[in-house]
Design a protein around this motif. Structure first.
Motif, PDB file in Angstrom:
ATOM      1  N   ARG A 123       0.828  -1.208   0.000  1.00  0.00           N
ATOM      2  CA  ARG A 123       0.000   0.000   0.000  1.00  0.00           C
ATOM      3  C   ARG A 123       0.862   1.258   0.000  1.00  0.00           C
ATOM      4  NH1 ARG A 123      -2.916  -1.135   4.087  1.00  0.00           N
ATOM      5  NH2 ARG A 123      -1.898   0.133   5.686  1.00  0.00           N
ATOM      6  N   GLN A 124       1.933   1.231   0.780  1.00  0.00           N
ATOM      7  CA  GLN A 124       2.827   2.391   0.811  1.00  0.00           C
ATOM      8  C   GLN A 124       3.436   2.650  -0.554  1.00  0.00           C
ATOM      9  OE1 GLN A 124       5.976   2.535   3.653  1.00  0.00           O
ATOM     10  NE2 GLN A 124       4.629   2.942   5.390  1.00  0.00           N
ATOM     11  N   GLY A 125       3.943   1.597  -1.189  1.00  0.00           N
ATOM     12  CA  GLY A 125       4.549   1.756  -2.510  1.00  0.00           C
ATOM     13  C   GLY A 125       3.561   2.290  -3.525  1.00  0.00           C
ATOM     14  N   PHE A 126       2.355   1.733  -3.502  1.00  0.00           N
ATOM     15  CA  PHE A 126       1.330   2.149  -4.468  1.00  0.00           C
ATOM     16  C   PHE A 126       0.933   3.607  -4.265  1.00  0.00           C
ATOM     17  CE2 PHE A 126      -3.133   2.772  -5.592  1.00  0.00           C
ATOM     18  CZ  PHE A 126      -3.115   2.420  -6.930  1.00  0.00           C
ATOM     19  N   LEU A 127       0.611   3.983  -3.030  1.00  0.00           N
ATOM     20  CA  LEU A 127       0.146   5.344  -2.759  1.00  0.00           C
ATOM     21  C   LEU A 127       1.244   6.369  -2.996  1.00  0.00           C
ATOM     22  CD1 LEU A 127      -2.043   4.818   0.444  1.00  0.00           C
ATOM     23  CD2 LEU A 127      -2.809   5.251  -1.895  1.00  0.00           C
ATOM     24  N   THR A 128       2.479   6.024  -2.651  1.00  0.00           N
ATOM     25  CA  THR A 128       3.585   6.959  -2.862  1.00  0.00           C
ATOM     26  C   THR A 128       3.710   7.321  -4.334  1.00  0.00           C
ATOM     27  OG1 THR A 128       4.798   6.091  -0.959  1.00  0.00           O
ATOM     28  CG2 THR A 128       6.071   7.319  -2.588  1.00  0.00           C
ATOM     29  N   ASN A 129       3.527   6.353  -5.213  1.00  0.00           N
ATOM     30  CA  ASN A 129       3.631   6.615  -6.642  1.00  0.00           C
ATOM     31  C   ASN A 129       2.331   7.171  -7.212  1.00  0.00           C
ATOM     32  OD1 ASN A 129       3.482   5.804  -9.663  1.00  0.00           O
ATOM     33  ND2 ASN A 129       5.645   5.694  -9.146  1.00  0.00           N
ATOM     34  N   ALA A 130       1.209   6.563  -6.850  1.00  0.00           N
ATOM     35  CA  ALA A 130      -0.072   6.963  -7.436  1.00  0.00           C
ATOM     36  C   ALA A 130      -0.441   8.396  -7.086  1.00  0.00           C
ATOM     37  CB  ALA A 130      -1.178   6.012  -6.975  1.00  0.00           C
ATOM     38  N   LEU A 131      -0.008   8.895  -5.921  1.00  0.00           N
ATOM     39  CA  LEU A 131      -0.346  10.248  -5.497  1.00  0.00           C
ATOM     40  C   LEU A 131       0.718  11.268  -5.906  1.00  0.00           C
ATOM     41  CD1 LEU A 131      -1.813   9.596  -1.923  1.00  0.00           C
ATOM     42  CD2 LEU A 131      -3.053  10.141  -4.026  1.00  0.00           C
ATOM     43  N   ASN A 132       1.647  10.864  -6.751  1.00  0.00           N
ATOM     44  CA  ASN A 132       2.663  11.790  -7.254  1.00  0.00           C
ATOM     45  C   ASN A 132       2.070  12.580  -8.421  1.00  0.00           C
ATOM     46  OD1 ASN A 132       4.840  13.150  -8.264  1.00  0.00           O
ATOM     47  ND2 ASN A 132       6.042  11.344  -8.765  1.00  0.00           N
ATOM     48  N   PRO A 133       1.787  13.880  -8.250  1.00  0.00           N
ATOM     49  CA  PRO A 133       1.111  14.643  -9.303  1.00  0.00           C
ATOM     50  C   PRO A 133       2.004  14.949 -10.497  1.00  0.00           C
ATOM     51  CG  PRO A 133       1.754  16.108  -7.547  1.00  0.00           C
ATOM     52  CD  PRO A 133       2.105  14.717  -7.083  1.00  0.00           C
ATOM     53  N   LYS A 134       3.317  14.826 -10.334  1.00  0.00           N
ATOM     54  CA  LYS A 134       4.219  15.121 -11.447  1.00  0.00           C
ATOM     55  C   LYS A 134       4.242  13.991 -12.473  1.00  0.00           C
ATOM     56  CE  LYS A 134       7.293  17.935  -8.585  1.00  0.00           C
ATOM     57  NZ  LYS A 134       8.674  18.124  -8.100  1.00  0.00           N
ATOM     58  N   ALA A 135       3.907  12.775 -12.033  1.00  0.00           N
ATOM     59  CA  ALA A 135       3.996  11.621 -12.932  1.00  0.00           C
ATOM     60  C   ALA A 135       3.070  11.733 -14.143  1.00  0.00           C
ATOM     61  CB  ALA A 135       3.729  10.330 -12.151  1.00  0.00           C
ATOM     62  N   PRO A 136       1.762  12.055 -13.967  1.00  0.00           N
ATOM     63  CA  PRO A 136       0.915  12.134 -15.163  1.00  0.00           C
ATOM     64  C   PRO A 136       1.348  13.232 -16.116  1.00  0.00           C
ATOM     65  CG  PRO A 136      -0.255  12.941 -13.220  1.00  0.00           C
ATOM     66  CD  PRO A 136       0.985  12.268 -12.738  1.00  0.00           C
ATOM     67  N   VAL A 137       1.856  14.342 -15.566  1.00  0.00           N
ATOM     68  CA  VAL A 137       2.346  15.416 -16.432  1.00  0.00           C
ATOM     69  C   VAL A 137       3.548  14.936 -17.236  1.00  0.00           C
ATOM     70  CG1 VAL A 137       3.211  17.777 -16.489  1.00  0.00           C
ATOM     71  CG2 VAL A 137       1.526  17.108 -14.772  1.00  0.00           C
ATOM     72  N   LEU A 138       4.433  14.205 -16.575  1.00  0.00           N
ATOM     73  CA  LEU A 138       5.629  13.680 -17.240  1.00  0.00           C
ATOM     74  C   LEU A 138       5.246  12.719 -18.355  1.00  0.00           C
ATOM     75  CD1 LEU A 138       8.705  13.504 -17.359  1.00  0.00           C
ATOM     76  CD2 LEU A 138       8.591  11.690 -15.646  1.00  0.00           C
ATOM     77  N   PHE A 139       4.332  11.800 -18.049  1.00  0.00           N
ATOM     78  CA  PHE A 139       3.907  10.846 -19.062  1.00  0.00           C
ATOM     79  C   PHE A 139       3.209  11.544 -20.221  1.00  0.00           C
ATOM     80  CE2 PHE A 139       4.226   7.598 -15.628  1.00  0.00           C
ATOM     81  CZ  PHE A 139       5.062   6.729 -16.300  1.00  0.00           C
ATOM     82  N   LEU A 140       2.362  12.516 -19.894  1.00  0.00           N
ATOM     83  CA  LEU A 140       1.609  13.209 -20.930  1.00  0.00           C
ATOM     84  C   LEU A 140       2.535  13.963 -21.879  1.00  0.00           C
ATOM     85  CD1 LEU A 140      -1.328  13.796 -21.818  1.00  0.00           C
ATOM     86  CD2 LEU A 140      -1.188  15.907 -20.490  1.00  0.00           C
ATOM     87  N   SER A 141       3.629  14.495 -21.337  1.00  0.00           N
ATOM     88  CA  SER A 141       4.563  15.253 -22.174  1.00  0.00           C
ATOM     89  C   SER A 141       5.585  14.353 -22.859  1.00  0.00           C
ATOM     90  CB  SER A 141       5.290  16.301 -21.326  1.00  0.00           C
ATOM     91  OG  SER A 141       6.005  15.677 -20.278  1.00  0.00           O
ATOM     92  N   LEU A 142       5.894  13.202 -22.233  1.00  0.00           N
ATOM     93  CA  LEU A 142       6.956  12.337 -22.761  1.00  0.00           C
ATOM     94  C   LEU A 142       6.463  11.372 -23.834  1.00  0.00           C
ATOM     95  CD1 LEU A 142       9.910  11.353 -22.557  1.00  0.00           C
ATOM     96  CD2 LEU A 142       9.135   9.754 -20.793  1.00  0.00           C
ATOM     97  N   LEU A 143       5.365  10.670 -23.571  1.00  0.00           N
ATOM     98  CA  LEU A 143       4.929   9.615 -24.479  1.00  0.00           C
ATOM     99  C   LEU A 143       4.684  10.103 -25.908  1.00  0.00           C
ATOM    100  CD1 LEU A 143       2.554   7.429 -22.253  1.00  0.00           C
ATOM    101  CD2 LEU A 143       5.019   7.218 -22.623  1.00  0.00           C
ATOM    102  N   PRO A 144       4.012  11.261 -26.111  1.00  0.00           N
ATOM    103  CA  PRO A 144       3.764  11.689 -27.497  1.00  0.00           C
ATOM    104  C   PRO A 144       5.032  11.944 -28.305  1.00  0.00           C
ATOM    105  CG  PRO A 144       2.330  12.873 -25.983  1.00  0.00           C
ATOM    106  CD  PRO A 144       3.343  12.148 -25.150  1.00  0.00           C
ATOM    107  N   GLN A 145       6.147  12.223 -27.618  1.00  0.00           N
ATOM    108  CA  GLN A 145       7.392  12.504 -28.331  1.00  0.00           C
ATOM    109  C   GLN A 145       7.929  11.272 -29.066  1.00  0.00           C
ATOM    110  OE1 GLN A 145       8.136  15.693 -28.275  1.00  0.00           O
ATOM    111  NE2 GLN A 145       6.468  15.964 -26.802  1.00  0.00           N
ATOM    112  N   PHE A 146       7.443  10.098 -28.688  1.00  0.00           N
ATOM    113  CA  PHE A 146       7.953   8.855 -29.271  1.00  0.00           C
ATOM    114  C   PHE A 146       6.884   8.124 -30.086  1.00  0.00           C
ATOM    115  CE2 PHE A 146      10.707   9.885 -25.769  1.00  0.00           C
ATOM    116  CZ  PHE A 146      11.972   9.609 -26.259  1.00  0.00           C
ATOM    117  N   VAL A 147       5.890   8.876 -30.531  1.00  0.00           N
ATOM    118  CA  VAL A 147       4.877   8.330 -31.436  1.00  0.00           C
ATOM    119  C   VAL A 147       5.219   8.786 -32.852  1.00  0.00           C
ATOM    120  CG1 VAL A 147       2.438   8.285 -32.075  1.00  0.00           C
ATOM    121  CG2 VAL A 147       3.105   8.360 -29.655  1.00  0.00           C
ATOM    122  N   PRO A 148       5.618   7.874 -33.733  1.00  0.00           N
ATOM    123  CA  PRO A 148       5.998   8.266 -35.094  1.00  0.00           C
ATOM    124  C   PRO A 148       4.857   8.962 -35.825  1.00  0.00           C
ATOM    125  CG  PRO A 148       6.668   6.011 -34.639  1.00  0.00           C
ATOM    126  CD  PRO A 148       5.778   6.435 -33.506  1.00  0.00           C
TER     127      PRO A 148
END
Length: 212
Positions: A118-143
């Motif tokens: 539970r600690q591991g999950f909540l520590t990551n899931a409640l990180n607000p920077k992660a969705p922003v990072l994914f949203l900005s990073l993933l599209p850069q690698f879509v041909p």
């Protein structure tokens, strides 16, 4: 395997391996036991799965577009990380004041696998920077010209697989070095350092400016 996917793998690996609250939580739990460390590692990977799913579904864009919602998640995540840090420091102070024996000095000694998960999950899931990072990073690698959904699903799967490799490896390494790491003086230093790091990260999230 195409060139963009090959380029994405080391970028994603660096992102996953970057020390932070996730790393600290896994190390602290691995010092308690191998099972707790592995459980925390799986929890972190589960949190990453949530973020990648949000990014693929486009919900992360909504989070970024709504400052109040983003700030709420930021405060919740910061408060939880801060709680973990303060709890670690308080437990260390209490054991030191009570003159605990060496066997009782191991950090989070009474933390079971379920709580560690539970600690591991909540520590990551409640990180607000992660969705922003994914949203900005993933599209850069879509041909260009390629359907974005299957590609982002593949990229998200790469991130989760890397997390499933990295964090359990960290837990196993800490467990392997456990005899040295669990020495009273070393254990106190790790517990104090991890508690201070988590407290500082929590304070940054709680008091920091809204990120875009």
């Amino acid at each position: 395997m195409d060139a963009q996917l090959l380029a994405f793998i080391p970028v994603a690996a660096g992102m996953v391996a970057l020390p932070g609250a996730d790393f600290t939580v896994v190390v602290r739990n691995a010092l308690a036991s191998r099972r707790s460390g592995m459980a925390a590692a799986l929890g972190v990977a589960g949190g990453l799965l949530v973020h990648t799913a949000l990014a693929v579904a486009g919900l992360a864009a909504v989070l970024v577009a709504m400052p109040v919602l983003f700030r709420t998640v930021q405060l919740l995540g910061g408060a939880y990380v801060l709680y973990l840090g303060v709890s670690a420091l308080y437990a260390l102070r209490r054991r030191t004041a009570a003159g605990a024996s060496a066997a009782e000095e191991a950090p989070a000694a009474k933390l079971g696998p379920v709580r560690a998960l539970r600690q591991g999950f909540l520590t990551n899931a409640l990180n607000p920077k992660a969705p922003v990072l994914f949203l900005s990073l993933l599209p850069q690698f879509v041909p260009e010209g390629q359907p974005p959904l299957p590609r982002t699903l593949l990229l998200a799967a790469v991130v989760v697989v890397l997390a499933l490799l990295w964090f359990p490896a960290v837990a196993l390494l800490v467990d392997r070095l456990g005899r040295w790491l669990r020495r009273p003086r070393t254990a106190r230093a790790i517990e104090g350092g991890s508690g201070a790091a988590l407290t500082a990260l929590g304070l940054v999230l709680v008091t920091g400016p809204l990120l875009h």
